[in-house]
Design a protein around this motif. Structure first.
Motif, PDB file in Angstrom:
ATOM      1  N   GLY A 189       0.492  -1.049   0.086  1.00 11.29           N
ATOM      2  CA  GLY A 189      -0.246   0.053   0.178  1.00 11.29           C
ATOM      3  C   GLY A 189       0.654   1.469   0.247  1.00 11.29           C
ATOM      4  O   GLY A 189       0.568   2.597  -0.185  1.00 11.29           O
ATOM      5  N   ARG A 190       2.609   1.567  -0.372  1.00 15.45           N
ATOM      6  CA  ARG A 190       3.160   2.666   0.041  1.00 15.45           C
ATOM      7  C   ARG A 190       3.441   2.591  -1.723  1.00 15.45           C
ATOM      8  O   ARG A 190       4.820   1.785  -1.810  1.00 15.45           O
ATOM      9  CB  ARG A 190       4.256   1.961   0.797  1.00 15.45           C
ATOM     10  CG  ARG A 190       3.283   2.448   2.135  1.00 15.45           C
ATOM     11  CD  ARG A 190       4.092   1.535   4.065  1.00 15.45           C
ATOM     12  NE  ARG A 190       5.480   2.234   3.880  1.00 15.45           N
ATOM     13  CZ  ARG A 190       6.544   1.870   4.089  1.00 15.45           C
ATOM     14  NH1 ARG A 190       6.499   0.103   5.270  1.00 15.45           N
ATOM     15  NH2 ARG A 190       7.939   1.872   4.098  1.00 15.45           N
ATOM     16  N   PRO A 191       3.824   2.853  -2.267  1.00 14.85           N
ATOM     17  CA  PRO A 191       3.848   3.292  -3.697  1.00 14.85           C
ATOM     18  C   PRO A 191       4.697   3.770  -3.950  1.00 14.85           C
ATOM     19  O   PRO A 191       5.418   4.745  -2.910  1.00 14.85           O
ATOM     20  CB  PRO A 191       2.755   4.346  -4.201  1.00 14.85           C
ATOM     21  CG  PRO A 191       1.864   4.464  -3.346  1.00 14.85           C
ATOM     22  CD  PRO A 191       1.892   4.251  -1.838  1.00 14.85           C
ATOM     23  N   ALA A 192       6.073   3.777  -4.703  1.00 14.46           N
ATOM     24  CA  ALA A 192       7.526   4.505  -5.046  1.00 14.46           C
ATOM     25  C   ALA A 192       7.631   4.083  -5.727  1.00 14.46           C
ATOM     26  O   ALA A 192       7.216   3.958  -7.250  1.00 14.46           O
ATOM     27  CB  ALA A 192       7.819   3.803  -3.780  1.00 14.46           C
ATOM     28  N   TYR A 389      -3.974   4.697  -4.885  1.00 13.38           N
ATOM     29  CA  TYR A 389      -3.285   3.969  -4.093  1.00 13.38           C
ATOM     30  C   TYR A 389      -3.782   4.922  -2.345  1.00 13.38           C
ATOM     31  O   TYR A 389      -3.567   4.728  -1.695  1.00 13.38           O
ATOM     32  CB  TYR A 389      -2.052   3.898  -3.708  1.00 13.38           C
ATOM     33  CG  TYR A 389      -1.331   2.782  -4.289  1.00 13.38           C
ATOM     34  CD1 TYR A 389      -1.379   1.488  -3.913  1.00 13.38           C
ATOM     35  CD2 TYR A 389      -1.435   2.619  -5.830  1.00 13.38           C
ATOM     36  CE1 TYR A 389      -0.965   0.357  -4.270  1.00 13.38           C
ATOM     37  CE2 TYR A 389      -0.586   1.975  -6.276  1.00 13.38           C
ATOM     38  CZ  TYR A 389      -0.889   0.363  -5.958  1.00 13.38           C
ATOM     39  OH  TYR A 389      -0.127  -1.177  -6.405  1.00 13.38           O
ATOM     40  N   ASN A 390      -3.853   6.669  -3.344  1.00 12.34           N
ATOM     41  CA  ASN A 390      -4.368   7.264  -1.587  1.00 12.34           C
ATOM     42  C   ASN A 390      -3.697   7.640  -1.136  1.00 12.34           C
ATOM     43  O   ASN A 390      -3.972   8.487   0.319  1.00 12.34           O
ATOM     44  CB  ASN A 390      -5.778   6.637  -1.915  1.00 12.34           C
ATOM     45  CG  ASN A 390      -7.195   6.783  -2.852  1.00 12.34           C
ATOM     46  OD1 ASN A 390      -6.972   8.445  -3.193  1.00 12.34           O
ATOM     47  ND2 ASN A 390      -8.023   6.021  -2.951  1.00 12.34           N
ATOM     48  N   VAL A 391      -2.089   7.667  -1.313  1.00  8.05           N
ATOM     49  CA  VAL A 391      -1.426   8.113  -0.389  1.00  8.05           C
ATOM     50  C   VAL A 391      -0.359   8.805  -0.788  1.00  8.05           C
ATOM     51  O   VAL A 391      -0.340   8.245  -2.338  1.00  8.05           O
ATOM     52  CB  VAL A 391      -0.552   6.976   0.756  1.00  8.05           C
ATOM     53  CG1 VAL A 391      -1.605   5.489   1.416  1.00  8.05           C
ATOM     54  CG2 VAL A 391       0.330   5.733  -0.749  1.00  8.05           C
ATOM     55  N   PRO A 392       0.770   9.330  -0.263  1.00 10.04           N
ATOM     56  CA  PRO A 392       1.345  10.373  -1.386  1.00 10.04           C
ATOM     57  C   PRO A 392       2.760   8.907  -1.433  1.00 10.04           C
ATOM     58  O   PRO A 392       2.955   7.913  -0.791  1.00 10.04           O
ATOM     59  CB  PRO A 392       2.222  10.741   0.601  1.00 10.04           C
ATOM     60  CG  PRO A 392       1.085  11.092   1.507  1.00 10.04           C
ATOM     61  CD  PRO A 392       0.293   9.206   1.347  1.00 10.04           C
ATOM     62  N   THR A 393       3.411   9.781  -2.462  1.00 14.87           N
ATOM     63  CA  THR A 393       4.342   8.191  -3.364  1.00 14.87           C
ATOM     64  C   THR A 393       5.477   8.844  -2.794  1.00 14.87           C
ATOM     65  O   THR A 393       5.363  10.065  -2.212  1.00 14.87           O
ATOM     66  CB  THR A 393       4.253   8.943  -4.480  1.00 14.87           C
ATOM     67  OG1 THR A 393       3.078   8.501  -5.338  1.00 14.87           O
ATOM     68  CG2 THR A 393       5.361   7.785  -5.554  1.00 14.87           C
ATOM     69  N   ALA A 394       6.087   7.737  -2.165  1.00 15.54           N
ATOM     70  CA  ALA A 394       7.733   7.807  -2.185  1.00 15.54           C
ATOM     71  C   ALA A 394       8.497   7.987  -3.659  1.00 15.54           C
ATOM     72  O   ALA A 394       8.359   7.437  -4.420  1.00 15.54           O
ATOM     73  CB  ALA A 394       7.991   7.018  -0.829  1.00 15.54           C
ATOM     74  N   PHE A 395      10.000   8.317  -3.278  1.00 15.06           N
ATOM     75  CA  PHE A 395      10.708   9.485  -4.090  1.00 15.06           C
ATOM     76  C   PHE A 395      12.028   8.504  -3.766  1.00 15.06           C
ATOM     77  O   PHE A 395      12.578   8.843  -2.676  1.00 15.06           O
ATOM     78  CB  PHE A 395      10.808  10.333  -5.082  1.00 15.06           C
ATOM     79  CG  PHE A 395       9.899  10.714  -5.692  1.00 15.06           C
ATOM     80  CD1 PHE A 395       8.984  10.963  -6.808  1.00 15.06           C
ATOM     81  CD2 PHE A 395       8.968  11.571  -4.646  1.00 15.06           C
ATOM     82  CE1 PHE A 395       8.110  10.989  -6.976  1.00 15.06           C
ATOM     83  CE2 PHE A 395       7.366  12.130  -5.283  1.00 15.06           C
ATOM     84  CZ  PHE A 395       7.715  11.741  -6.197  1.00 15.06           C
ATOM     85  N   THR A 396      12.436   7.192  -4.510  1.00 16.89           N
ATOM     86  CA  THR A 396      13.740   6.418  -3.974  1.00 16.89           C
ATOM     87  C   THR A 396      14.497   5.956  -4.893  1.00 16.89           C
ATOM     88  O   THR A 396      14.397   6.111  -6.130  1.00 16.89           O
ATOM     89  CB  THR A 396      13.007   4.592  -3.454  1.00 16.89           C
ATOM     90  OG1 THR A 396      12.165   4.161  -4.203  1.00 16.89           O
ATOM     91  CG2 THR A 396      11.219   5.182  -2.435  1.00 16.89           C
TER      92      THR A 396
END
Length: 457
Positions: A189-192, A389-396
């Motif tokens: 549930g945590r897109p990146a 996903y309705n959550v902030p996207t991480a940049f990794t």
């Protein structure tokens, strides 16, 4: 974009899509094993048919010096950007087979996870792009951008022939950006969106001692044992804290800013949960760096396998004639694969014990890759993830390597957007590889949305 219509389409066709993907996964397209050469070609031909069915045009299987490349396009969005999608249809070997709960090429769904070799890396993720195109063409009769696909069959062996193909087909592959789904999300549930990859340099060390295996009772203690010798060489590669001791290994590394390290530290990463998921009691590595930093921004040297002597049931009192080891290094910006291989060879030569001859062979190579995470194409991908996903996207960054990415950057000079939907727990390259189907479902919608986002770039 009519999000409701797209959502309904994917719901209505979900079972059909999964059955198609299972058919793709049943093909044992192991690129590293010569006995599967026909299977690799069969996978390419299957993909060609799937692309034609989706509505893509100019679909062809192009020959290389090794396994073929599958190309397709759709170029009717006048005045809009061109998106080049890259993926691979080859897979890793399945050993050790006895650790698989079900056969690696007999796809099974358990707990909403699709189990099979290639499910996550990378057949499943490549297949999603084809189905996103098919959906949009079925619903709208057109795409919001121009599309090109280049899907190879040698990624798992370092893409030895793709750079030549790209170099020779620059006009064919001309585009505005490249999209790759062969990376992972930050967690469930945590897109990146990944903006950096480590490079790769691989070698094999072969040691030879006596002309044949010897009786260890008659000759042990008087003749060098190649297994002893290779153990000494391998032990010399690291200090007690895991730092690589190869002379010059850390030279020329591009510094990572304090700001970027602070961004990594702010990510929702739970070391205790990670250890539990991996089944380990302690993490290990260079002092002064976090778990994330060790796996994203620091170079490594790993021993991947050792062979020699007798390994069957019981015991055999043999002094083996030969021993071998396979090693791969993950590289970061500032390191060059050819330079690192030269330094590895020099290290092996300087640490070679008496009584054996040594040969070092070169294998996979790939340069590290880094692109600014504030690039508009990357930020657009972040927006598409957030919508679905309705959550902030991480940049990794990512610890793994996709050797062709740096070649795309060098040859085509295009921004590369790494939109992955896998999870680190999905056992790619290991027994029981699987793909979480919630990310298959969500990913189809993210990809579809991104094509509309990209149309405005």
């Amino acid at each position: 974009m009519n999000a409701q219509a797209i959502d309904t389409y994917f719901k209505d066709h979900r079972e059909d899509h999964l059955e198609e993907l299972k058919t793709f996964l049943r093909i044992p397209s192991i690129s590293s094993l010569s006995e599967h050469k026909t299977d690799v070609r069969n996978a390419a031909e299957w993909l060609k048919e799937a692309m034609e069915k989706a509505g893509l045009e100019n679909v062809k299987v192009d020959e290389t010096a090794g396994h073929p490349v599958v190309y397709a396009d759709w170029l009717h969005a006048e005045g809009k950007p061109t998106v080049l999608v890259y993926g691979h249809y080859d897979v890793q070997p399945v050993d050790p087979l006895h650790l698989w709960e079900t056969a690696p090429f007999d796809p099974q769904v358990r707990d909403n996870k699709l189990y099979a070799r290639g499910a996550s890396d990378d057949k499943g993720q490549t297949f999603m792009h084809v189905k996103a195109v098919e959906a949009l063409l079925q619903l709208n009769g057109e795409l919001p951008v121009n599309m090109k696909f280049i899907i190879e069959g040698e990624e798992e062996i370092g893409s030895p022939n793709l750079p030549v193909y790209v170099q020779e087909n620059q006009e064919l592959l001309k585009a505005d950006l490249i999209v790759i789904s062969d990376t992972g999300m930050q967690g469930p549930g945590r897109p990146a969106v990944c903006y950096g990859l480590r490079g790769l340099a691989g070698i094999q060390i072969d040691l030879k001692g006596p002309k044949g295996d010897l009786h260890s009772g008659l000759y042990g203690g008087a003749v060098q044992n190649p297994l002893h010798a290779i153990s000494q060489i391998l032990a010399s590669f690291h200090d007690k804290d895991g730092a690589v001791t190869v002379d010059g290994f850390y030279d020329n590394l591009v510094p990572v800013s304090d700001e970027e390290r602070a961004e990594f530290a702010a990510l929702p990463f739970d070391l205790e949960e990670e250890k539990k998921a991996l089944g380990i009691t302690e993490d290990f590595g260079e002092k002064g760096y976090s778990f994330i930093e060790r796996t994203w921004i620091r170079p490594t040297l790993e021993i991947n396998g050792i062979t020699g002597g007798f390994s069957g049931e019981g015991i055999k009192t043999v002094l083996p004639a030969e021993a071998s080891a396979k090693i791969t290094c993950r590289l970061v910006p500032g390191q060059d694969p050819d330079d690192i291989v030269a330094k590895l060879k020099a290290h092996v030569e300087s640490h070679k014990p008496a009584g054996v001859t040594v040969e070092v062979s070169e294998f996979d190579k790939g340069k590290p890759f880094l692109t600014p995470y504030d690039h508009p194409a990357i930020q657009a991908a972040g927006r598409s993830y957030e919508k679905i996903y309705n959550v902030p996207t991480a940049f990794t960054r990512m610890g793994g390597s996709i050797p062709i990415v740096a070649a795309f950057d060098d040859i085509l000079g295009l921004p590369v957007v790494l939109m992955g939907f896998g999870l680190s727990s999905e056992n790619f390259h290991a027994p029981n590889e699987h793909f979480h189907l919630e990310n298959f479902d969500q990913g189809l919608r993210v990809i579809s949305d991104y094509l509309f986002e990209a149309s405005d770039l």
